[in-house]
Design a protein around this motif. Sequence first.
Motif, mmCIF file in Angstrom:
data_model
loop_
_atom_site.group_PDB
_atom_site.id
_atom_site.type_symbol
_atom_site.label_atom_id
_atom_site.label_comp_id
_atom_site.label_asym_id
_atom_site.label_seq_id
_atom_site.Cartn_x
_atom_site.Cartn_y
_atom_site.Cartn_z
ATOM 1 N N UNK A 52 18.725 -17.215 18.370
ATOM 2 C CA UNK A 52 19.859 -17.373 19.285
ATOM 3 C C UNK A 52 21.096 -17.976 18.627
ATOM 4 N N UNK A 53 20.903 -18.696 17.538
ATOM 5 C CA UNK A 53 22.061 -19.359 16.918
ATOM 6 C C UNK A 53 22.452 -18.746 15.575
ATOM 7 N N UNK A 54 21.502 -18.081 14.927
ATOM 8 C CA UNK A 54 21.768 -17.567 13.577
ATOM 9 C C UNK A 54 21.782 -18.687 12.545
ATOM 10 N N UNK A 55 21.277 -19.874 12.918
ATOM 11 C CA UNK A 55 21.309 -21.032 12.009
ATOM 12 C C UNK A 55 20.497 -20.764 10.742
ATOM 13 N N UNK A 56 20.771 -21.583 9.720
ATOM 14 C CA UNK A 56 20.118 -21.407 8.418
ATOM 15 C C UNK A 56 18.785 -22.136 8.331
ATOM 16 N N UNK A 57 18.552 -23.038 9.268
ATOM 17 C CA UNK A 57 17.299 -23.782 9.250
ATOM 18 C C UNK A 57 17.156 -24.575 10.535
ATOM 19 N N UNK A 58 15.983 -25.172 10.715
ATOM 20 C CA UNK A 58 15.769 -26.010 11.900
ATOM 21 C C UNK A 58 15.356 -27.411 11.481
ATOM 22 N N UNK A 91 19.142 -28.226 15.767
ATOM 23 C CA UNK A 91 18.247 -29.327 16.147
ATOM 24 C C UNK A 91 18.230 -29.513 17.667
ATOM 25 N N UNK A 92 17.088 -29.942 18.153
ATOM 26 C CA UNK A 92 16.928 -30.251 19.570
ATOM 27 C C UNK A 92 15.784 -29.469 20.180
ATOM 28 N N UNK A 93 14.654 -30.165 20.415
ATOM 29 C CA UNK A 93 13.487 -29.568 21.076
ATOM 30 C C UNK A 93 12.855 -28.423 20.288
ATOM 31 N N UNK A 94 13.019 -28.412 18.997
ATOM 32 C CA UNK A 94 12.266 -27.458 18.172
ATOM 33 C C UNK A 94 10.944 -28.145 17.851
ATOM 34 N N UNK A 95 9.868 -27.599 18.385
ATOM 35 C CA UNK A 95 8.582 -28.293 18.251
ATOM 36 C C UNK A 95 7.465 -27.414 17.720
ATOM 37 N N UNK A 96 7.679 -26.109 17.697
ATOM 38 C CA UNK A 96 6.597 -25.193 17.318
ATOM 39 C C UNK A 96 7.200 -23.860 16.864
ATOM 40 N N UNK A 97 6.360 -22.928 16.392
ATOM 41 C CA UNK A 97 6.906 -21.662 15.906
ATOM 42 C C UNK A 97 7.760 -20.920 16.934
ATOM 43 N N UNK A 98 7.329 -20.924 18.205
ATOM 44 C CA UNK A 98 8.115 -20.192 19.215
ATOM 45 C C UNK A 98 9.510 -20.770 19.375
ATOM 46 N N UNK A 99 9.571 -22.107 19.548
ATOM 47 C CA UNK A 99 10.890 -22.710 19.795
ATOM 48 C C UNK A 99 11.770 -22.610 18.551
ATOM 49 N N UNK A 100 11.149 -22.637 17.366
ATOM 50 C CA UNK A 100 11.938 -22.490 16.133
ATOM 51 C C UNK A 100 12.510 -21.079 16.049
ATOM 52 N N UNK A 101 11.651 -20.101 16.329
ATOM 53 C CA UNK A 101 12.124 -18.709 16.251
ATOM 54 C C UNK A 101 13.243 -18.467 17.262
ATOM 55 N N UNK A 102 13.039 -18.966 18.479
ATOM 56 C CA UNK A 102 14.059 -18.767 19.519
ATOM 57 C C UNK A 102 15.387 -19.405 19.098
ATOM 58 N N UNK A 103 15.303 -20.624 18.594
ATOM 59 C CA UNK A 103 16.523 -21.328 18.165
ATOM 60 C C UNK A 103 17.230 -20.550 17.050
ATOM 61 N N UNK A 104 16.470 -20.084 16.075
ATOM 62 C CA UNK A 104 17.077 -19.387 14.935
ATOM 63 C C UNK A 104 17.662 -18.038 15.351
#
Length: 350
Positions: free
Chosen positions: A232-238, A217-230
Motif C-alpha cells: 500500500x505504501x511502496x516503502x523500502x522496508x518495514x 512503521x506502525x502495527x506491522x506484526x506479521x507477514x500479512x501486515x508487512x506485505x499489506x504495508x509494503x
Amino acid sequence: MSQIKTETGPLGLPTSYMIRDIRIDPAVVLAPMEGVSNIVFRRLIRSIGGCGLTYTEFIASKAIRARNQKALLMADFDPDEYPISVQIFGKDPEEMAEAAKVVEDLGASILDINMGCPSKKVCAHSGGSALMREPKLAIEIVRKVRAAISIPLTVKMRSGFDANQRNAPELALAFQDEGAEGITIHWRTREDGYKGTRQIDKIAECKAKIQIPVIANGDVTNPQSAEQMLRETGADGVMVGRGAMRNPWSLLQIAQHLRGEKPMCVDREAQKSMLYLFLDRHHQYLRHEKATLGKFKQIAKHFCTEIPNGDQLRRSLLRSQSIDEIIHHTEIFFDLSLSQQPPLQNQNVI
Ligand SMILES: Cc1cc2nc3c(=O)[nH]c(=O)nc-3n(C[C@H](O)[C@H](O)[C@H](O)COP(=O)(O)O)c2cc1C
C-alpha cells in the motif's frame, strides 16, 4: 543524495535496501523502544535472524553530549550488532550536532534523529514529535547534525503532529534536501498516541516524493501486515516495534515471507526457552535481581499475549517477586500446557 538501491524478491516485495553504502538486509528493522531495545533485547532479536538493522532507545542529546554514564550505556552496542543506528532527541541544533559527533565517535553505523516521540516530557521541551510543529527548527537540526558528522543520518517521525498537521511528506523532502539518507514514518500522529484509525497515506506520499529509502512503521506484526504495508505504501522496508516483544520471531517470519519462503512456526518449547533467555540475558547484563525483574516483566507482559491461555501466565509473572518465582510459574504453566495442548499453530504465519 543516495540513490535507492532497494532489491525485491519473488513477490515483488523489498528484501533489502541501502542507507548510503550500508545494505539493510533483510528490509525488516527493529524499532527503537525506550526501556526495551537495550543491548540485550537487540542482540536477542538479531540472534533469531530476520533483522536488517537495530536502533538504540532514544538518548537525550544533552546527556550524550555531556558523556553522561547512563547515556553512554544506552548508546553502547556490541561489535556483532553492525549495522546499528543510535537515536538521539533534543531541540537545540548545536547540542544535537555535538551529540551526533559523540555518537559517530562511538562507532555507530547510522545516526537517527527522533521526531516521533509523543511523550509529554519530551514534547514539552519541543523535542520528539513536537519538532513536527516547528519545521524551521526541525530542518535546522537536520542541517547542523548533517554538517557535524560523516556517517549516514536518518530521521524517524510520525505522519504529523495532529489530524490538521500531517506534514511528514513536506518535512521528509526538506530533510532529504538537507542530506538525510533515510526516513522512517509511523503512520500515527502525535495526537493518536498509540491508538487512531489506520491511515498510511502519508507514508505512500513520502515514498512518492523523495528519493531516499522510506521505512514504514506502525502495527506491522506479521507477514500479512508487512506485505499489506509494503504494497500500500511502496516503502523500502518495514520497522517492527511492539510486535517484536509479542513475538520475537516476527521479524524473521516477515523476512522469510519477503524472500518468498514459508515463514517458520514457533512451538511452545521455543516460547518457553525464549522466556528463559529474556530472563537469563537480562540478569547477566543487569546483575541485580530487582532490575532484571523490571525489564523481564516489561517484555513478558507483551510476550504472553501470543501464548494460548497466556493471560494466566502473564498475571503470575507480573506478580512474581523473585527470579525463582518466575521460574516456578513458567515451569508449571508450560508443563501443564505442553502435556495438555496440541503444538501451537502459529497464527501469525500466512
Ligand atoms: C515501549 C516503547 C518505547 C518506545 N521508544 C521509542 C524511542 O525511544 N524512539 C522512537 O523513535 N520511538 C519509540 N517508540 C515508538 C516505536 O519505535 C514505534 O514507532 C511504535 O511503537 C509503532 O510501531 P509498532 O506498532 O510496531 O509498535 C517506542 C514505542 C514503545 C512501545
